[in-house]
Design a protein around this motif. Structure first.
Motif, mmCIF file in Angstrom:
data_model
loop_
_atom_site.group_PDB
_atom_site.id
_atom_site.type_symbol
_atom_site.label_atom_id
_atom_site.label_comp_id
_atom_site.label_asym_id
_atom_site.label_seq_id
_atom_site.Cartn_x
_atom_site.Cartn_y
_atom_site.Cartn_z
ATOM 1 N N ALA A 1 4.829 -48.029 26.372
ATOM 2 C CA ALA A 1 4.239 -46.808 25.833
ATOM 3 C C ALA A 1 4.815 -45.553 26.493
ATOM 4 N N PHE A 2 5.138 -45.621 27.779
ATOM 5 C CA PHE A 2 5.669 -44.459 28.489
ATOM 6 C C PHE A 2 7.198 -44.441 28.541
ATOM 7 N N ASN A 3 7.858 -45.291 27.749
ATOM 8 C CA ASN A 3 9.322 -45.356 27.655
ATOM 9 C C ASN A 3 9.996 -45.578 28.998
ATOM 10 N N VAL A 4 9.375 -46.379 29.843
ATOM 11 C CA VAL A 4 9.984 -46.720 31.123
ATOM 12 C C VAL A 4 11.028 -47.816 30.919
ATOM 13 N N ILE A 5 10.773 -48.702 29.971
ATOM 14 C CA ILE A 5 11.712 -49.778 29.674
ATOM 15 C C ILE A 5 12.393 -49.490 28.337
ATOM 16 N N ASN A 6 13.580 -50.013 28.178
ATOM 17 C CA ASN A 6 14.376 -49.788 26.982
ATOM 18 C C ASN A 6 13.943 -50.778 25.899
ATOM 19 N N SER A 7 13.324 -50.288 24.854
ATOM 20 C CA SER A 7 12.811 -51.167 23.805
ATOM 21 C C SER A 7 13.903 -51.731 22.912
ATOM 22 N N SER A 8 15.115 -51.160 22.964
ATOM 23 C CA SER A 8 16.195 -51.690 22.134
ATOM 24 C C SER A 8 16.939 -52.843 22.810
ATOM 25 N N ASN A 9 16.642 -53.108 24.085
ATOM 26 C CA ASN A 9 17.241 -54.228 24.794
ATOM 27 C C ASN A 9 16.664 -55.535 24.242
ATOM 28 N N GLN A 10 17.518 -56.490 23.918
ATOM 29 C CA GLN A 10 17.075 -57.735 23.296
ATOM 30 C C GLN A 10 16.194 -58.556 24.237
ATOM 31 N N PHE A 11 16.519 -58.604 25.522
ATOM 32 C CA PHE A 11 15.715 -59.365 26.472
ATOM 33 C C PHE A 11 14.325 -58.749 26.619
ATOM 34 N N VAL A 12 14.269 -57.437 26.748
ATOM 35 C CA VAL A 12 12.981 -56.745 26.869
ATOM 36 C C VAL A 12 12.153 -56.971 25.610
ATOM 37 N N ASN A 13 12.797 -56.903 24.465
ATOM 38 C CA ASN A 13 12.098 -57.126 23.203
ATOM 39 C C ASN A 13 11.559 -58.558 23.103
ATOM 40 N N SER A 14 12.332 -59.537 23.543
ATOM 41 C CA SER A 14 11.875 -60.926 23.464
ATOM 42 C C SER A 14 10.729 -61.189 24.454
ATOM 43 N N VAL A 15 10.790 -60.576 25.636
ATOM 44 C CA VAL A 15 9.683 -60.714 26.590
ATOM 45 C C VAL A 15 8.424 -60.080 26.012
ATOM 46 N N GLY A 16 8.564 -58.915 25.410
ATOM 47 C CA GLY A 16 7.422 -58.238 24.800
ATOM 48 C C GLY A 16 6.821 -59.040 23.658
ATOM 49 N N MET A 17 7.657 -59.638 22.825
ATOM 50 C CA MET A 17 7.152 -60.450 21.718
ATOM 51 C C MET A 17 6.453 -61.702 22.236
ATOM 52 N N PHE A 18 6.999 -62.315 23.288
ATOM 53 C CA PHE A 18 6.352 -63.489 23.879
ATOM 54 C C PHE A 18 4.962 -63.131 24.407
ATOM 55 N N LEU A 19 4.876 -62.046 25.174
ATOM 56 C CA LEU A 19 3.593 -61.649 25.738
ATOM 57 C C LEU A 19 2.593 -61.286 24.637
ATOM 58 N N TYR A 20 3.075 -60.620 23.594
ATOM 59 C CA TYR A 20 2.203 -60.265 22.474
ATOM 60 C C TYR A 20 1.704 -61.515 21.754
ATOM 61 N N ASN A 21 2.601 -62.445 21.470
ATOM 62 C CA ASN A 21 2.220 -63.661 20.742
ATOM 63 C C ASN A 21 1.284 -64.560 21.544
ATOM 64 N N VAL A 22 1.367 -64.521 22.854
ATOM 65 C CA VAL A 22 0.512 -65.363 23.687
ATOM 66 C C VAL A 22 -0.874 -64.746 23.873
ATOM 67 N N THR A 23 -0.941 -63.424 23.982
ATOM 68 C CA THR A 23 -2.220 -62.793 24.289
ATOM 69 C C THR A 23 -2.985 -62.317 23.058
ATOM 70 N N GLU A 24 -2.308 -61.988 21.992
ATOM 71 C CA GLU A 24 -2.966 -61.389 20.834
ATOM 72 C C GLU A 24 -4.011 -62.289 20.163
ATOM 73 N N PRO A 25 -3.813 -63.611 20.055
ATOM 74 C CA PRO A 25 -4.861 -64.425 19.407
ATOM 75 C C PRO A 25 -6.224 -64.358 20.085
ATOM 76 N N LEU A 26 -6.270 -64.130 21.384
ATOM 77 C CA LEU A 26 -7.566 -64.013 22.067
ATOM 78 C C LEU A 26 -8.043 -62.565 22.160
ATOM 79 N N LEU A 27 -7.133 -61.614 22.097
ATOM 80 C CA LEU A 27 -7.531 -60.217 22.181
ATOM 81 C C LEU A 27 -8.005 -59.662 20.840
ATOM 82 N N ARG A 28 -7.471 -60.161 19.745
ATOM 83 C CA ARG A 28 -7.808 -59.645 18.411
ATOM 84 C C ARG A 28 -9.305 -59.734 18.093
ATOM 85 N N PRO A 29 -9.972 -60.886 18.326
ATOM 86 C CA PRO A 29 -11.419 -60.919 18.040
ATOM 87 C C PRO A 29 -12.230 -59.960 18.913
#
Length: 96
Positions: free
Chosen positions: A30-58
């Protein structure tokens, strides 16, 4: 039976750290500290989102809109800590 409780406790402990990492990652993103266009950063972010979102959504569905503040990870951490405490202090002494 102890091995089962230890395995469940380990899984809950690991998920706690993944949840904390996801929250920190979202702040850095959110604060643009990490480069969102980097493929590794993007894959780490997608992994964390996919793992945590099913329990956070409800939880997010139940919580009122607080503007830009998301307290659902804190609520989920409290639920995990409660489950671990319940497991070791209430259930396990009855089994052992």
């Amino acid at each position: 039976m102890l091995a089962l409780f230890q395995t469940i406790d380990l899984a809950l402990n690991l998920y706690t750290w993944v949840l904390i990492a996801s929250a920190i990652f979202s702040w850095l993103y959110a604060f643009n500290v990490i480069n969102s266009s980097n493929q590794f950063v993007n894959s780490v972010g997608m992994f964390l989102y996919n793992v945590t979102e099913p329990l956070l959504r409800p939880i997010r569905r139940v919580l009122p809109n607080l503007g830009g503040i998301d307290i659902s990870p804190i609520i989920l951490l409290l639920i995990i800590f409660f489950m671990r405490s319940l497991m070791w202090n209430s259930i396990f002494p009855l089994v052992a």
